[in-house]
Structure formats: C-alpha cells, structure tokens
Design a protein around this motif. Structure first.
Motif, PDB file in Angstrom:
ATOM      1  N   GLU A 239       0.828  -1.201   0.000  1.00  0.00           N
ATOM      2  CA  GLU A 239       0.000   0.000   0.000  1.00  0.00           C
ATOM      3  C   GLU A 239       0.864   1.253   0.000  1.00  0.00           C
TER       4      GLU A 239
ATOM      5  N   ASN B 166       3.764   1.588  -1.225  1.00  0.00           N
ATOM      6  CA  ASN B 166       4.471   1.722  -2.498  1.00  0.00           C
ATOM      7  C   ASN B 166       3.556   2.196  -3.623  1.00  0.00           C
ATOM      8  N   TYR B 167       2.206   2.269  -3.336  1.00  0.00           N
ATOM      9  CA  TYR B 167       1.266   2.704  -4.357  1.00  0.00           C
ATOM     10  C   TYR B 167       1.210   4.233  -4.314  1.00  0.00           C
TER      11      TYR B 167
ATOM     12  N   LYS C  68       1.030   8.067  -5.948  1.00  0.00           N
ATOM     13  CA  LYS C  68       0.460   8.819  -7.062  1.00  0.00           C
ATOM     14  C   LYS C  68       0.922  10.277  -6.999  1.00  0.00           C
TER      15      LYS C  68
ATOM     16  N   SER D 149       0.670   8.480  -1.071  1.00  0.00           N
ATOM     17  CA  SER D 149       0.494   7.029  -1.027  1.00  0.00           C
ATOM     18  C   SER D 149      -0.994   6.749  -0.846  1.00  0.00           C
TER      19      SER D 149
ATOM     20  N   ALA E 214      -5.837   0.594  -1.953  1.00  0.00           N
ATOM     21  CA  ALA E 214      -6.490  -0.005  -3.111  1.00  0.00           C
ATOM     22  C   ALA E 214      -7.767   0.717  -3.517  1.00  0.00           C
TER      23      ALA E 214
END
Length: 566
Positions: free
Chosen positions: A41, A43-44, A46, A199, A202
């Motif tokens: 999470e 590492n996600y 934007k 970060s 999902a």
C-alpha cells in the motif's frame, strides 16, 4: 548402481528445495500477509501536479494589473472512481461531470477549481464514499480591474484539444493563456509545474502525504506593459453612457501602446474560473460581440480621417498647391452624370488645402480624388501598408482592407470599373476598412514622419522596427497644419477636443454604417509641436465625430499629458 544413487540424491534435493519454497510462500501469504500488504500500500504512490504561480502583469509604472489568489481545487484519482460516486459528486459540487472521460484514467484529474468552503466540507464529510478525492489549494489568475482590461490582458483557461496539438509541452488540465497578453506571453508568464506525492490504498484513499520529497513549482516571470492603468480606467468612465466603442493611444516617438480599450467586454475573472458550454454559447452569440477585440480586429470605414491620406497623396504627386483654391464648394460636386453631395448642404465656398481639412469639405476632396484617378489612388494608398497587419504583439490582429484594381475588375468586369468610385474612397467611405490601431498608427506616422511598430510589452528601444511615411516630410507638415486648424481654427470640426494650455491637432470622421446610425470617429495627436501621444476614438452608432468622439479624445489626451508632468 552409481546412477541409481545419483538419481535418488537429485530427487531428495529437488523435494527439499520445493519444501523450502513452499514454506517461504506460506510465510509470505499467510504469516506475513498484513506486513507485506501494508508495504504494498505504501508503495502505491500517485503524483499530483502542482500548478506554478503565474507571473504578474504590470502597467508602465509598475502597478499590478494581474496577479493570483489561492482557491480550492478538487481532483479525483481516475482509475479508482465509480460512476455512482461521480454522479453524486456532480450534484454536491454543482458541476457537469462526464464519467466516461474520468473512469479508468490514470492519475489525478481536476474536477473543479474555485470550490467553496461549504463544498469542500461536504466532500470531506463523505470521505468513506469518495476515498479517491483530494482537495488542494492552487493559485488562480486574478485581474484587479476586470472588464476594462479584458481585450488587452486576455484570460486564462484549461487547455483544449487544439492547444494540446499545438504545443506538446501542454498536459490535460493545464491552465494557459487563452487570449491577449496572457496568450502572447504564455511561455514567459507560465512557469513550470511541480508535484506532490501521495500514497494511496487499493480504494484510492490517501494513507500518507509526501512519501517522496515534493518537487516545487517554478514561478513564471513578471512582465511590464506600456499601457497606463489610470488612462485605461479613465477611458472606461468616459464610455459609460455608450454601449460600443474603442479608444487606442500610442506614443508616436516609440510605438508604445498607452491605451487599449474596447467595449463591450467581459470580466476575465469569470472566464478564468471557467463557465459552462451553455454560458459560452450565449456569450459567443451576443449581438454586441463582447469577445471581439475592436482595437485590432474591428474593421471600420475610416470616414473623413482618410481625407488626410487623400490630401497627402495629392500633395506628394504635386497635383495641388496647398495655398490654392482650386474648387468652390456649393454643397455638391458633379462627375459625369452623377452629383456627389457635401456634408454641408449650403457649401463651404472656395477653400485652400488647410481650411478644407479644417472644415472637412467633401467637395474639395472629391476634386482631389478625381485628379488622382482611381488606379493611381489605390496604388498610392497601399504604399502606406495599412492593408497588412502592423505586427503588434497581441494575437488576433487583422490587416485593413484596401482593394486594388484587380479586385474591382473582378466585381465590375475589366474596363467597366466606374471611375467615380474614387470620389467615395477619397472621403473615407466605400470599400476601405481599417482597424482603430491602423488609424492610430497613421496618426502617429503623420505626427512624427516615422514611428515604430506598435507594441504592448515594454522593450529595449534598440529592438524596435521603424516605419516611414511614404510621402515627403514637407507634405506631412502641410497635413499637420490642417489638423491643427481642425481643433483650433474658427470653423474647425474638432473644436470640442481643445485643451487649455495644450495644442492639439486632429481630424474628425463620421463613418457610414449600413446597420444603423453613423459611427463617430476622431484621430488626434498632441502637443502639436512635440507629439507625445497619438489617439483614435470611435463611438459606434453615435453620430458626428466632432460631437461625440472628439470630446472623449481631448479629455484622454489632457489626462495623460498632465499625469506625465507629475
């Protein structure tokens, strides 16, 4: 025997490795699931594009005309949005949202600029339903004086498909200059965007801000214009009682645009915040055309102001002596079987060149037009170059329309062009059309013998392009003497432009208008012997230039010159 041992050893090793791999998978998938999920999470990440501060626009004295102010921007993470959520968001923010242009698209997409505090609170209270929303504070353009500067400064807006094709550096959602100075000097004013990083999980919910160091935006550069703020605002006050009109003034010594006023106009602050397609359509379809920059794109018959050009051509060709009185005006002029009327039915009598300009005698200039002849007249007029764009540093300029003989031959047939057309053209009526900037430039050319290309950006004078009048200097001196009498002579048509203590030279004009009442025009420069300002004023559908345009021009000249002395 040896082969069998080696085979069993290989199988033992193979199953041992598989066992280790299975144990590792069990640890990752079951025992350490939460730890790795949290790491995934995080590492996600934007990026959110951060717009730069746009450079300020200043007037010639360093006073701010346009800067910026902070507003709320609401953006959504396109790849995480849902149709139901966007529909609900549309109602909360009172904006039209097309889900097909957002759902599944990567990155953050701007939904609304200028959201109210109530709208921001309403959205954040529903975080569980809109986890993919981010609210940020961004700068937006602010025009301190609104409409009166609209056609000069222009406005900013979101890039469109044509903008993206024109410049590959533009990105969807970017805010750029759409017209005026904002568009012309986009590269100087715009700066470079920065980025903030988020970060998200999902669902698109932000779980950490700035997991990476933000990249700060680079501010655009400020620019200084040649226009005078106070003169522009004063012009707006003088046009208060009129629905449509133009005032353009420049410094004849260097081409600096001092005044650039076009009415009607739109508040650029409204356009820069964005309007609906329906509102834009209404604006485009308005009969008074507020989007038209009349200063550089409005085409008008020059009226009697063009008598200055006719007179200059006749003098330069030595067809008339300025002291002579070659024709007597009794209110009409005959050429062939047709009678051409003077604006004064009782006539002006016998006048010399100077007093013919002073009283704007049509008959005198009919006579000059006939002496010059149509073909030669058209050729000499085009030598002034007014049919071309002058090259002002603003988008949307139009060149004047000055027909040539092939144009008339196509219309009437070769050898069938009526010679009498020249009489109408000689007094500034008929097919010739010029912009107000053309007329201001012509006035400056007469005042100084030569002048620079008109410009709105304050620049080093060494970089200017210069233009000379296509007639002898002595000719222009005769023209100037006549213009002095227009304002100061006993029977001058522009006496309402007189200023105590300042000698003004000018020329009135009344242009025919097929759609209604005549347009009032006045062109002038001052001081007479030391020109510092050349100006053109047009009041649409008002009547005689001496009654409506000249008083406005006189007041503007007075305000500018007296302020310059302070």
């Amino acid at each position: 025997m040896g082969n069998s041992v080696r085979y069993r050893s290989f199988l033992y090793l193979f199953f041992a490795l598989w066992g280790l791999l299975l144990l590792r998978l069990v640890k990752i998938q079951i025992l350490d699931h939460k730890q790795y999920l949290k790491q995934a999470e995080k590492n996600y990440i934007k990026p959110l594009r951060v717009p730069p501060l746009r450079g300020k626009i200043l007037d010639r004295k360093g006073r701010v005309l346009a800067d910026w102010k902070p507003i709320f921007r609401i953006s959504v993470l396109g790849e995480k949005t849902t149709k139901e959520g966007l529909t609900e968001l549309s109602g909360l923010l009172h904006v039209d949202i097309d889900p097909d242009t957002i759902i599944g698209k990567p990155g953050y997409i701007r939904i609304k600029d200028g959201a109210s505090l109530e709208e921001v609170i309403s959205v954040e209270e529903r975080e569980d339903r809109f986890p993919w929303i981010v609210v940020s504070t961004v700068p937006t353009r602010r025009y301190l004086y609104g409409g009166p500067f609209f056609h000069l400064l222009g406005y900013t807006g979101e890039v469109g498909p044509s903008d993206l094709k024109r410049n590959p550096e533009f990105k969807p959602g970017d805010i750029i200059g759409k017209s005026g100075v904002e568009k012309k000097y986009e590269e100087v004013l715009s700066g470079k965007p920065g980025y903030r990083f988020y970060s998200v999980d999902a669902t698109g919910k932000i779980i950490e801000t700035d997991p990476r160091p933000p990249i700060p935006p680079v501010k655009g550069r400020d620019i200084v214009l040649t226009v005078d703020r106070d003169l522009q605002l004063y012009a707006d006050s003088l046009f208060r009682e009129y629905r449509r009109g133009v005032a353009v003034a420049l410094d004849p010594r260097n081409g600096d645009i001092l005044l650039f006023y076009s009415k009607p106009y739109v508040d650029p602050n409204v356009l820069s915040m964005g309007i609906s397609q329906e509102e834009w359509k209404k604006l485009v379809e308005r009969k008074d055309n507020p989007l038209l920059d009349r200063c550089i794109a409005g085409l008008y018959p020059p009226g009697s102001i063009f008598k200055l050009v006719t007179g200059a051509i006749a003098l330069d060709l030595h067809l008339v002596n300025p002291q002579d009185r070659p024709v007597t005006c009794n209110g009409a002029y005959r050429m062939g079987n047709r009678i051409w009327r003077c604006w004064l039915p009782s006539g002006h009598g016998a006048l010399d060149f100077y007093h013919a300009i002073e009283q704007s005698c049509d008959v005198y200039f009919y006579y000059l037009g006939q002496k010059i002849g149509l073909a030669r007249f058209l050729k000499c007029v085009r030598n002034f170059g007014l049919q071309e764009k002058l090259g002002i540093d603003l988008p949307g300029e139009k060149g004047g329309f000055i027909p040539d003989m092939p144009w008339y031959e196509e219309r009437y047939g070769k050898g069938r062009v009526p010679e009498g057309l020249v009489l109408n053209l000689a007094i500034g009526q008929g097919e010739i059309l010029l912009t107000p900037l053309d007329l201001a430039f012509l006035t400056a050319l007469i005042a100084m013998d030569s002048t620079a290309t008109p410009h709105v950006l304050k620049v080093d004078k060494k970089s200017l392009s210069w233009h000379r009048a296509p007639v002898e200097r002595e000719v222009l001196e005769h023209i100037r003497r006549g213009m002095y009498l227009v304002v100061n002579g006993e029977k001058g048509t522009g006496r309402s432009a007189q200023i105590e203590g300042i000698d003004v030279a000018g020329k009135t004009g009344t242009a025919q208008n097929p759609h209604g009442k005549e347009h009032a025009l006045f062109a002038a420069y001052a001081p007479y012997r030391d020109p510092k300002i050349a100006i053109v004023v047009i009041v649409e559908n008002a009547g005689h230039g001496g009654s409506y345009a000249a008083p406005i021009a006189g007041k503007l000249i007075e305000r500018y010159l007296k302020d310059a002395e302070k």
